[in-house]
Design a protein around this motif. Structure first.
Motif, mmCIF file in Angstrom:
data_model
loop_
_atom_site.group_PDB
_atom_site.id
_atom_site.type_symbol
_atom_site.label_atom_id
_atom_site.label_comp_id
_atom_site.label_asym_id
_atom_site.label_seq_id
_atom_site.Cartn_x
_atom_site.Cartn_y
_atom_site.Cartn_z
ATOM 1 N N PRO A 221 2.772 7.400 32.927
ATOM 2 C CA PRO A 221 3.659 7.004 31.819
ATOM 3 C C PRO A 221 4.113 5.548 31.976
ATOM 4 C CG PRO A 221 4.895 8.243 33.465
ATOM 5 C CD PRO A 221 3.465 8.182 33.957
ATOM 6 N N ALA A 222 4.778 5.014 30.941
ATOM 7 C CA ALA A 222 5.365 3.676 31.036
ATOM 8 C C ALA A 222 6.572 3.721 31.974
ATOM 9 C CB ALA A 222 5.797 3.220 29.645
ATOM 10 N N TRP A 223 6.787 2.587 32.674
ATOM 11 C CA TRP A 223 7.957 2.516 33.551
ATOM 12 C C TRP A 223 9.094 1.780 32.827
ATOM 13 C CZ3 TRP A 223 6.621 0.754 39.235
ATOM 14 C CH2 TRP A 223 5.656 1.617 39.785
ATOM 15 N N PRO A 224 10.341 2.066 33.223
ATOM 16 C CA PRO A 224 11.448 1.271 32.670
ATOM 17 C C PRO A 224 11.301 -0.186 33.119
ATOM 18 C CG PRO A 224 12.247 3.200 33.903
ATOM 19 C CD PRO A 224 10.772 3.105 34.156
ATOM 20 N N PRO A 225 11.627 -1.152 32.250
ATOM 21 C CA PRO A 225 11.447 -2.576 32.572
ATOM 22 C C PRO A 225 12.079 -2.984 33.904
ATOM 23 C CG PRO A 225 12.049 -2.314 30.271
ATOM 24 C CD PRO A 225 12.096 -0.948 30.882
ATOM 25 N N ALA A 226 13.270 -2.464 34.202
ATOM 26 C CA ALA A 226 13.940 -2.882 35.440
ATOM 27 C C ALA A 226 13.104 -2.512 36.671
ATOM 28 C CB ALA A 226 15.330 -2.233 35.524
ATOM 29 N N ASP A 227 12.482 -1.336 36.640
ATOM 30 C CA ASP A 227 11.635 -0.914 37.765
ATOM 31 C C ASP A 227 10.408 -1.806 37.895
ATOM 32 O OD1 ASP A 227 13.455 1.082 37.863
ATOM 33 O OD2 ASP A 227 12.045 2.739 37.475
ATOM 34 N N VAL A 228 9.876 -2.235 36.756
ATOM 35 C CA VAL A 228 8.686 -3.094 36.767
ATOM 36 C C VAL A 228 9.030 -4.426 37.431
ATOM 37 C CG1 VAL A 228 6.986 -4.297 35.349
ATOM 38 C CG2 VAL A 228 7.800 -2.017 34.666
ATOM 39 N N ILE A 229 10.142 -4.996 36.997
ATOM 40 C CA ILE A 229 10.545 -6.296 37.536
ATOM 41 C C ILE A 229 10.793 -6.185 39.047
ATOM 42 C CG2 ILE A 229 12.339 -8.080 37.449
ATOM 43 C CD1 ILE A 229 12.644 -7.210 34.412
ATOM 44 N N LYS A 230 11.447 -5.093 39.452
ATOM 45 C CA LYS A 230 11.737 -4.880 40.867
ATOM 46 C C LYS A 230 10.424 -4.788 41.670
ATOM 47 C CE LYS A 230 14.456 -1.743 43.810
ATOM 48 N NZ LYS A 230 13.556 -0.657 44.242
ATOM 49 N N THR A 231 9.467 -4.006 41.156
ATOM 50 C CA THR A 231 8.192 -3.826 41.860
ATOM 51 C C THR A 231 7.452 -5.152 42.009
ATOM 52 O OG1 THR A 231 7.975 -1.556 41.094
ATOM 53 C CG2 THR A 231 5.945 -2.657 41.767
ATOM 54 N N ILE A 232 7.457 -5.946 40.945
ATOM 55 C CA ILE A 232 6.751 -7.228 41.022
ATOM 56 C C ILE A 232 7.469 -8.160 41.995
ATOM 57 C CG2 ILE A 232 6.168 -9.307 39.704
ATOM 58 C CD1 ILE A 232 5.382 -7.483 37.396
ATOM 59 N N ASP A 233 8.781 -8.163 41.940
ATOM 60 C CA ASP A 233 9.570 -8.992 42.846
ATOM 61 C C ASP A 233 9.273 -8.600 44.295
ATOM 62 O OD1 ASP A 233 11.308 -10.944 43.531
ATOM 63 O OD2 ASP A 233 13.128 -9.741 43.219
ATOM 64 N N GLU A 234 9.224 -7.302 44.550
ATOM 65 C CA GLU A 234 8.933 -6.826 45.904
ATOM 66 C C GLU A 234 7.504 -7.152 46.349
ATOM 67 O OE1 GLU A 234 12.042 -3.037 45.850
ATOM 68 O OE2 GLU A 234 9.883 -2.685 45.601
#
Ligand code: C2E
Ligand code: SIN
Ligand code: SIN
Ligand code: SIN
Ligand code: FE
Length: 525
Positions: free
Chosen positions: A478-491
């Motif tokens: 499924p699609a992820w919430p935007p905040a989780d996406v940003i966190k994953t990319i940052d990490e």
């Protein structure tokens, strides 16, 4: 219920009328006792299944059976004796068929003269043996039931196999169209171009007929006497027309189809010839005339349409050098639609990717032209997915290890498709296809490149691709919430991604949001 009625009807008509024309079911009897062949033939005379008769073939040893099965792939069923030249000759035949000849379609009924000595269960399972019979059970009724049941399962297997092959042929066709389109792009002159088109189409469709590639000057709605039909390239008996005009005598046969093609702006399939229509937005009409019957299945017809569209654009590209980059861009979108059309879940993915890539490139300080080239090339990043089978590409769940290996080849595959192209955008596309799954710390694929050894465009697309994959639903997630996406990319900064690209991304969040807003997937998966 309706299906069952149809079955009955079909059986009736077939039995009444068309038995003679239908291919028989080939049944191979393998037994060292001549009597058994005799009894079996008697028991199976006048039997038919789905209106098709049986054709009984005989052989007398395991060795002979293997020799026959190496040659013939049209045997539906084998009645196989166990004890022949050796105690387990029949079991050996079964093993060789499945494991060495890789014939998983033929059905096997094992028979033995020694009642009570059944082969072990694992033998029956691992060699996919349908039935096991003592030779004392050779009555007509028992044999009839066993043979019919087995032919039914053979028929089911072949139906599935047939569908699988159509899909596979379609997929191979797509790969060829993509390769052919980039080959066409490399031609330098109009003659070479016309020759390239003919050769590619012949390769795509196995034409052996003679063919002509012509350009029509004039001809708005139908051919008139004033129109000139110039032959750019021709094969076979038409070779003498090369570079000249087609005369009335040669035109006569094709004129109605040519008129129909020009009036309808479309390709015409006549019973004994084919007129392919290509026209770029500002160019003259180009026709490909094939003299002879052209039988096309549906996937082939779709492939020709796609190919013709690309040819038309490539032709214009050749004619109008000032528009080269625009036309390259449209070819790229056409090609990436090939991937889109197969995949169930990419939606507006390629458009968003192009915009993300541009934003990141500019934010990283690349100049306008470089950013434009990366943007233009980005839609082809996954072009290698045309080589990935549907069962893997569109699998609804997680990939297993073997499927993952297949999927990972898309990067190298895409690179190989594009690497010989001359135009800058396609060369950039080759690099992006190759390097978009490399990771900053060297743990990516296909080559495990590290840091700045990965082209900046590869590093940009890597982030854009993951951002888009996570923010949107895929067939497997499924699609992820935007905040989780940003966190994953940052990490992922410094491991998966170039830290500078992550910083540029974090500074560009509003632009990314606007792009997502503008190109929303229309039908969610
Ligand atoms: P894609 O769907 O466009 O995904 C592109 C990249 O986004 C992936 O590259 C991965 O780096 C990231 N990504 C996507 N989903 C997730 C996720 O749930 N978690 C995390 N942490 N990252 C994610 P990758 O892994 O190299 O995959 C390349 C392509 O392989 C994918 O493109 C997709 O087409 C396919 N694929 C990967 N995993 C699966 C799967 O489990 N099932 C199916 N059907 N396809 C998969
Ligand atoms: C396969 O599953 O091997 C064939 C499916 C396809 O070609 O898309
Ligand atoms: C195809 O490969 O043409 C079928 C595409 C699909 O069903 O996803
Ligand atoms: C297109 O719609 O073909 C191009 C759109 C884009 O450049 O993103
Ligand atoms: Fe990819």
């Amino acid at each position: 219920m309706a299906a069952q009625d149809d079955d009955w009807l079909e059986d009736d008509t077939d039995d009444a009328g068309t038995v003679a024309q239908l291919e028989p079911w080939n049944v191979l009897v393998v037994d060292d006792e001549p009597d058994i062949h005799h009894v079996t033939r008697l028991a199976l005379t006048n039997i038919s299944f789905l209106g098709r008769p049986l054709n009984i073939l005989s052989c007398y040893s395991g060795r002979e059976a293997i020799a026959i099965l190496k040659e013939r792939h049209d045997i539906a069923l084998m009645l196989l004796d166990v004890v022949m030249e050796t105690e387990d000759a029949g079991l050996k035949v079964a093993r060789i068929i499945r494991e060495e000849l890789h014939n998983h379609c033929i059905r096997i009924i094992l028979r033995t003269g020694q009642p009570g000595v059944a082969p072990e269960r694992h033998v029956i399972e691992s060699y996919d043996i349908n039935d096991y019979k003592a030779k004392t059970e050779l009555t007509r009724d028992k044999l009839y039931t066993a043979v019919l049941g087995t032919l039914r399962s053979y028929n089911d297997i072949m139906t599935i196999e047939h569908q699988r092959r159509i899909l596979e042929a379609n997929r191979r066709g797509l790969i060829k169209v993509v390769e052919a389109s980039t080959t066409i792009f490399r031609q330098q002159s109009i003659q070479q171009f016309a020759q390239g088109v003919l050769e590619q189409l012949q390769a795509l469709l196995f034409f052996e007929q003679e063919a002509l590639f012509v350009v029509v000057n004039g001809g708005m709605t139908a051919l008139t006497h004033d129109d000139k039909v110039k032959v750019m390239y021709a094969t076979g008996g038409y070779q003498n027309y090369c570079g000249k005009e087609l005369d009335d005598a040669a035109l006569l046969r094709f004129k109605p189809s040519i008129d129909e093609a020009i009036a309808g702006k479309r390709t015409v399939y006549a019973p004994d010839h084919f007129v392919g229509f290509f026209q770029a937005p500002h160019g003259p009409v180009n026709l490909l005339i094939i003299d002879g019957p052209v039988a096309l299945s549906h996937p082939d017809a779709d492939l020709i349409e796609l190919f013709c569209k690309n040819v038309a654009i490539a032709y214009e590209n050749l004619m109008l050098t000032k528009e080269i980059e625009d036309t390259q861009r449209s070819i790229i979108y056409q090609l990436s639609e090939v991937v889109e059309s197969r995949s169930t879940d990419t939606g507006k993915h390629i458009h968003r990717m192009a915009e993300f890539a541009y934003v990141l490139a500019r934010e990283l300080g690349l100049d306008e032209q470089e950013a434009q080239i990366i943007k233009a090339a980005s839609p082809l990043h996954d072009i290698g997915k045309v080589g990935i089978p549907d069962r893997v590409l569109n699998k609804p769940g997680r990939l297993d290890e073997e499927e993952r290996k297949i999927m990972d080849t898309h990067a190298e595959l895409g690179y190989r498709m594009l690497k010989d192209a001359k135009p800058r955008i396609l060369r950039m596309a080759a690099t992006i296809a190759h390097e978009h799954h490399e990771k900053w710390d060297g743990s990516g694929y296909p080559r495990g490149l590290k840091g700045e050894d990965i082209h900046i465009a590869g590093r940009i697309i890597a982030l854009a691709d993951v951002f888009d994959a996570l923010t949107h639903a895929r067939c497997y997630k499924p699609a992820w919430p935007p905040a989780d996406v940003i966190k994953t990319i940052d990490e992922g900064s410094g491991t998966h991604f170039d830290p500078r690209v992550v910083e540029a991304f974090l500074r560009s969040l509003p632009a990314f949001e606007a792009i997502v807003e503008q190109y929303q997937d229309s039908d969610p998966v």
